[in-house]
Design a protein around this motif. Sequence first.
Motif, PDB file in Angstrom:
ATOM      1  N   ALA A 124       3.869  80.497  65.076  1.00 42.72           N
ATOM      2  CA  ALA A 124       3.095  79.435  65.729  1.00 42.72           C
ATOM      3  C   ALA A 124       3.967  78.494  66.553  1.00 42.72           C
ATOM      4  O   ALA A 124       3.528  77.960  67.577  1.00 42.72           O
ATOM      5  N   ASP A 125       5.227  78.299  66.140  1.00 43.79           N
ATOM      6  CA  ASP A 125       6.088  77.350  66.841  1.00 43.79           C
ATOM      7  C   ASP A 125       7.071  78.018  67.796  1.00 43.79           C
ATOM      8  O   ASP A 125       7.949  77.351  68.352  1.00 43.79           O
ATOM      9  N   ASP A 126       6.951  79.321  68.018  1.00 46.08           N
ATOM     10  CA  ASP A 126       7.833  79.998  68.969  1.00 46.08           C
ATOM     11  C   ASP A 126       7.395  79.687  70.398  1.00 46.08           C
ATOM     12  O   ASP A 126       6.196  79.746  70.708  1.00 46.08           O
ATOM     13  N   PRO A 127       8.336  79.360  71.286  1.00 46.76           N
ATOM     14  CA  PRO A 127       7.965  79.055  72.673  1.00 46.76           C
ATOM     15  C   PRO A 127       7.482  80.303  73.403  1.00 46.76           C
ATOM     16  O   PRO A 127       8.081  81.379  73.284  1.00 46.76           O
ATOM     17  N   THR A 128       6.398  80.164  74.147  1.00 44.16           N
ATOM     18  CA  THR A 128       5.835  81.299  74.886  1.00 44.16           C
ATOM     19  C   THR A 128       5.890  81.090  76.397  1.00 44.16           C
ATOM     20  O   THR A 128       5.448  81.958  77.149  1.00 44.16           O
ATOM     21  N   THR A 129       6.427  79.961  76.837  1.00 43.86           N
ATOM     22  CA  THR A 129       6.460  79.669  78.271  1.00 43.86           C
ATOM     23  C   THR A 129       7.872  79.609  78.827  1.00 43.86           C
ATOM     24  O   THR A 129       8.074  79.226  79.979  1.00 43.86           O
ATOM     25  N   ASP A 130       8.872  79.977  78.023  1.00 46.62           N
ATOM     26  CA  ASP A 130      10.268  79.915  78.460  1.00 46.62           C
ATOM     27  C   ASP A 130      10.964  81.210  78.050  1.00 46.62           C
ATOM     28  O   ASP A 130      11.262  81.438  76.878  1.00 46.62           O
ATOM     29  N   ALA A 131      11.243  82.065  79.037  1.00 44.31           N
ATOM     30  CA  ALA A 131      11.841  83.373  78.767  1.00 44.31           C
ATOM     31  C   ALA A 131      13.273  83.274  78.251  1.00 44.31           C
ATOM     32  O   ALA A 131      13.810  84.251  77.727  1.00 44.31           O
ATOM     33  N   THR A 132      13.905  82.104  78.385  1.00 47.38           N
ATOM     34  CA  THR A 132      15.289  81.960  77.915  1.00 47.38           C
ATOM     35  C   THR A 132      15.362  81.690  76.412  1.00 47.38           C
ATOM     36  O   THR A 132      16.451  81.733  75.839  1.00 47.38           O
ATOM     37  N   LYS A 133      14.241  81.409  75.789  1.00 45.53           N
ATOM     38  CA  LYS A 133      14.225  81.112  74.356  1.00 45.53           C
ATOM     39  C   LYS A 133      13.992  82.393  73.558  1.00 45.53           C
ATOM     40  O   LYS A 133      12.914  82.988  73.625  1.00 45.53           O
ATOM     41  N   ILE A 134      14.994  82.828  72.821  1.00 39.33           N
ATOM     42  CA  ILE A 134      14.909  84.063  72.042  1.00 39.33           C
ATOM     43  C   ILE A 134      14.256  83.767  70.699  1.00 39.33           C
ATOM     44  O   ILE A 134      14.627  82.814  70.017  1.00 39.33           O
ATOM     45  N   TRP A 135      13.286  84.592  70.329  1.00 43.53           N
ATOM     46  CA  TRP A 135      12.653  84.436  69.024  1.00 43.53           C
ATOM     47  C   TRP A 135      13.537  85.092  67.954  1.00 43.53           C
ATOM     48  O   TRP A 135      14.222  86.087  68.217  1.00 43.53           O
ATOM     49  N   PRO A 136      13.515  84.563  66.746  1.00 42.90           N
ATOM     50  CA  PRO A 136      14.350  85.143  65.679  1.00 42.90           C
ATOM     51  C   PRO A 136      13.987  86.599  65.391  1.00 42.90           C
ATOM     52  O   PRO A 136      12.816  86.997  65.504  1.00 42.90           O
ATOM     53  N   ASP A 137      14.984  87.389  65.030  1.00 46.06           N
ATOM     54  CA  ASP A 137      14.741  88.792  64.679  1.00 46.06           C
ATOM     55  C   ASP A 137      13.866  88.937  63.439  1.00 46.06           C
ATOM     56  O   ASP A 137      13.349  90.019  63.165  1.00 46.06           O
ATOM     57  N   SER A 138      13.708  87.850  62.690  1.00 46.51           N
ATOM     58  CA  SER A 138      12.867  87.904  61.488  1.00 46.51           C
ATOM     59  C   SER A 138      11.376  87.975  61.825  1.00 46.51           C
ATOM     60  O   SER A 138      10.560  88.252  60.941  1.00 46.51           O
ATOM     61  N   ARG A 139      11.021  87.746  63.093  1.00 50.06           N
ATOM     62  CA  ARG A 139       9.610  87.840  63.461  1.00 50.06           C
ATOM     63  C   ARG A 139       9.145  89.299  63.321  1.00 50.06           C
ATOM     64  O   ARG A 139       9.879  90.223  63.676  1.00 50.06           O
TER      65      ARG A 139
END
Length: 198
Positions: A124-139
Amino acid sequence: MATGEDFLALLQAVGASGPDVPKPTPVEKFLATHPATVAFVTAPKPVAVSYGTQPFFGVNAFKFTNAQGTAKFGRYRIVPEGGPTYVSDEEATHRPPNALADNLRASLEKGPVKFHLLVQVAAADDPTTDATKIWPDSRPTVELGEIAVTKALDTEKVENELLYMPTNLTSGIDASDDPLINSCTEAYAESFGRRTAK
């Protein structure tokens, strides 16, 4: 790059820089104010054996909605069936320029080269509008299917016929508010128009 404007500014800074340009160069000035770009250009980038052993990571978020109306944001991942394989740094410096494509063609002579098509699901708190923000591999990831490459096509012919549009989406998938998606759509359309006008 988080926006098309940032990417254009980077290209202009690179073009205005060179060995005879006084320090700090335009590209050095750009990097000094764009830490996400610095992180990308300095991160290790192993060289794959072929295009068939290279994983691909989508940087833009899309919204996936199921038949019940539940929506989740996610980013695509395309992972080689046998896992990624790379060459050593030493070998990479001595490879011919077309090694990635040549090695893929060699693999195709033995049969299809397959990939898993995955989606990494955002929290829910992962950014979806900034391609430079990497989501954690735990997702978590969800497998959507399999991609099988069965033959190599004539590159020049394909380049002049195909047009990839990030906003041309199937039912149940919508673009997020990531500004790069529309920027890429406009850039690819312009590129296609120039190629086919020759």
